[in-house]
Design an enzyme around this catalytic site. Structure first.
Site, PDB file in Angstrom:
ATOM      1  N   TYR A  14       0.797  -1.233   0.000  1.00  0.00           N
ATOM      2  CA  TYR A  14       0.000   0.000   0.000  1.00  0.00           C
ATOM      3  C   TYR A  14       0.826   1.278   0.000  1.00  0.00           C
ATOM      4  O   TYR A  14       0.516   2.203   0.753  1.00  0.00           O
ATOM      5  CB  TYR A  14      -0.893   0.053   1.251  1.00  0.00           C
ATOM      6  CG  TYR A  14      -1.849  -1.099   1.439  1.00  0.00           C
ATOM      7  CD1 TYR A  14      -2.716  -1.490   0.421  1.00  0.00           C
ATOM      8  CD2 TYR A  14      -1.896  -1.781   2.647  1.00  0.00           C
ATOM      9  CE1 TYR A  14      -3.610  -2.531   0.611  1.00  0.00           C
ATOM     10  CE2 TYR A  14      -2.785  -2.826   2.847  1.00  0.00           C
ATOM     11  CZ  TYR A  14      -3.637  -3.193   1.821  1.00  0.00           C
ATOM     12  OH  TYR A  14      -4.518  -4.217   2.025  1.00  0.00           O
ATOM     13  N   TYR A 142     -15.047  -3.397   2.606  1.00  0.00           N
ATOM     14  CA  TYR A 142     -13.698  -3.922   2.335  1.00  0.00           C
ATOM     15  C   TYR A 142     -13.682  -5.393   2.753  1.00  0.00           C
ATOM     16  O   TYR A 142     -14.002  -5.715   3.900  1.00  0.00           O
ATOM     17  CB  TYR A 142     -12.610  -3.153   3.111  1.00  0.00           C
ATOM     18  CG  TYR A 142     -11.256  -3.802   2.927  1.00  0.00           C
ATOM     19  CD1 TYR A 142     -10.520  -3.596   1.763  1.00  0.00           C
ATOM     20  CD2 TYR A 142     -10.737  -4.680   3.881  1.00  0.00           C
ATOM     21  CE1 TYR A 142      -9.306  -4.235   1.563  1.00  0.00           C
ATOM     22  CE2 TYR A 142      -9.521  -5.320   3.690  1.00  0.00           C
ATOM     23  CZ  TYR A 142      -8.810  -5.088   2.530  1.00  0.00           C
ATOM     24  OH  TYR A 142      -7.608  -5.736   2.329  1.00  0.00           O
ATOM     25  N   ASP A 236     -18.601 -10.937   7.374  1.00  0.00           N
ATOM     26  CA  ASP A 236     -17.140 -10.829   7.394  1.00  0.00           C
ATOM     27  C   ASP A 236     -16.762 -10.162   8.718  1.00  0.00           C
ATOM     28  O   ASP A 236     -16.827  -8.946   8.850  1.00  0.00           O
ATOM     29  CB  ASP A 236     -16.663 -10.014   6.190  1.00  0.00           C
ATOM     30  CG  ASP A 236     -15.143  -9.827   6.183  1.00  0.00           C
ATOM     31  OD1 ASP A 236     -14.501 -10.153   7.201  1.00  0.00           O
ATOM     32  OD2 ASP A 236     -14.619  -9.346   5.159  1.00  0.00           O
ATOM     33  N   LYS A 265      -7.715 -11.942  11.566  1.00  0.00           N
ATOM     34  CA  LYS A 265      -6.980 -10.933  12.347  1.00  0.00           C
ATOM     35  C   LYS A 265      -6.642 -11.362  13.786  1.00  0.00           C
ATOM     36  O   LYS A 265      -5.581 -11.897  14.006  1.00  0.00           O
ATOM     37  CB  LYS A 265      -7.724  -9.601  12.294  1.00  0.00           C
ATOM     38  CG  LYS A 265      -7.641  -8.995  10.885  1.00  0.00           C
ATOM     39  CD  LYS A 265      -7.910  -7.519  10.843  1.00  0.00           C
ATOM     40  CE  LYS A 265      -7.367  -6.886   9.585  1.00  0.00           C
ATOM     41  NZ  LYS A 265      -8.253  -6.935   8.413  1.00  0.00           N
TER      42      LYS A 265
END
Ligand SMILES: *Cc1c(COP(=O)(O)O)cnc(C)c1O
Length: 422
Positions: A14, A142, A236, A265
């Site tokens: 990124y 996202y 999600d 995560k």
């Protein structure tokens, strides 16, 4: 690590490497602090992208993972099973709502999303509706960086505009936050449901698409719309799972049970990469037949890596033993109060918190890199993006450090030349 050579041997995430400042070199981390190569200590306000939920090097996580390392660091999962995976799957099934009981081990969040997409399309094929191959996702969504996951991200605000037709086209709707937007979403589903396999949503908090919050009622509306049109609902919770929003899973606070849930995560407390896609019995049973061809064809090389499973089991022990979720819930008003002074700053549009997430939204950030450097100079690691300066610290960050994080954020953003605006 500043030579241009070392900067080019790693293709960094990124960023425009040619113009970005050198990355910060970290040599160790303990508790709530990162230690830089030049000996500075920084509070990690990011918990390494939401993952380090109990702080770094928690002794119980370290011991469990080391013990597993000496016994069985890895073994393939095809045709083989092992106790750490069996135990983890059983525990996840037990703490997830209703019959979300069938755990597929993936190796990253994006892959967990890909697997959920394959499960949903495969489900409808096995139910005689093979034309259902598309998905509906929401504005500001996202869902990851792999090509399938990218197709679910908000196409107008995604980081993925570069790829054109290499990315599948999906349906995108506004979130049904009120009657009008629910009607719009309803209309889209009614028009396209013959080819829609599932609706994807990040319940309560949309993460990398803009750190936006919606209420439980919105998630309830989505479940209702999915039922009305008979499409699957996929939550999600890669970012929101494991206490982040103040309940173990965000869907719990909404009293909603999705058909599939993705977790990642914080799953291994930030120790190892691992994610899971967990299906309910409706989905799982479609694949449970006497036909070999009905099997789910997916199996990452490092699937259910025992070290990652050991770390995840240790993390769940800590959720059992310590009031971690309550700590996240209690952080919400503290972040709200601590960040409130930022409301008065020019260019600040909104200040909000939910669970252990605090956001200062601005009109625009003129120089994100400069702002990051200022935070680092003030002893805090943050990574503002888009129009958001946000914190997602370890859930057990003590009160004095919560205060310090908030006051540092406000102070840095108050400095007249901090370049927050325009
Ligand atoms: C981070 C994230 C992903 C992708 O997970 P990776 O492990 O980075 O591939 C997917 N969905 C959400 C909501 C996320 O926050």
């Amino acid at each position: 690590m500043n030579s241009s050579n070392s900067r080019q041997s790693i293709w960094r995430p990124y960023c425009q490497m040619k113009t970005a400042p050198s990355p910060l070199e970290i040599v160790s981390a303990d508790g709530f602090e990162l230690t830089t190569a030049d000996g500075r200590k920084l509070i990690d306000g990011m918990a390494s992208w939401w993952s380090v939920c109990h702080g770094y090097a928690h002794p119980h996580v370290v011991e469990s993972t080391l013990e597993q390392l000496s016994r069985l660091p890895h073994v393939m999962f095809g045709g083989i099973t092992h106790e750490p995976a069996e135990r983890l799957a059983a525990r996840l099934a037990a703490i997830l709502p209703a019959d979300l009981d069938h755990v597929f081990f993936a190796d990253s969040g994006s892959v967990a999303v890909e697997v959920a997409m394959k499960m949903a399309v495969g489900y409808w094929r096995r139910r005689g509706q093979p034309q259902r191959q598309r998905f509906l996702s929401f504005t500001h969504a996202y869902h990851g960086d792999t090509t399938g996951a990218m197709s679910l991200c908000d196409p107008d605000r995604s980081m993925h505009a570069d790829y054109g037709d290499a990315i599948l086209s999906q349906h995108h709707s506004v979130l049904p936050v009120d009657d009008a937007s629910e009607a719009a979403c309803h209309e889209l589903l009614a028009r396209h449901k013959e080819n829609i396999a599932a609706v994807f949503v990040e319940p309560l908090v949309q993460g990398a698409g803009g750190m936006r919050f919606h209420d439980a009622e919105t998630v309830t509306r989505i479940r209702r719309l999915c039922d009305e049109h008979d499409v699957l609902m996929i939550a999600d919770e890669i970012a929101t799972g494991f206490g982040r929003t103040g309940t173990m899973f965000a869907v719990e606070a909404c009293d909603v049970v999705p058909d599939i849930i993705c977790l990642g995560k914080a799953l291994t407390a930030g120790t190892m990469t691992m994610a899971v896609t967990v299906a309910n019995s409706r989905v799982f049973d479609a694949f449970w037949t006497d036909r070999t061809a009905d099997a789910l064809m997916h199996g990452p090389t490092f699937m259910a890596n025992p070290l990652a499973c050991a770390a995840a089991n240790a993390s769940l022990d800590l959720f059992d033993r310590e009031p971690r979720v309550e700590q996240a819930r209690r952080m919400e008003p503290k972040l709200q109060a601590g960040l409130a002074p930022a409301r008065e700053l020019p260019g600040v549009v909104d200040v909000r918190s939910r669970g252990a997430i605090g956001v200062i939204q601005v009109e625009s950030l003129a120089d994100v890199e400069d702002l990051r450097t200022r935070f680092v100079d003030a002893g805090l690691w943050l990574r503002p993006f888009g129009d958001c300066v946000y914190v997602t610290p370890p859930l057990n960050l003590p009160d004095d450090l919560i205060d310090r994080v908030c006051s540092t954020m406000v102070e840095v953003m108050s400095s007249r030349d901090a370049g927050i605006l325009i």
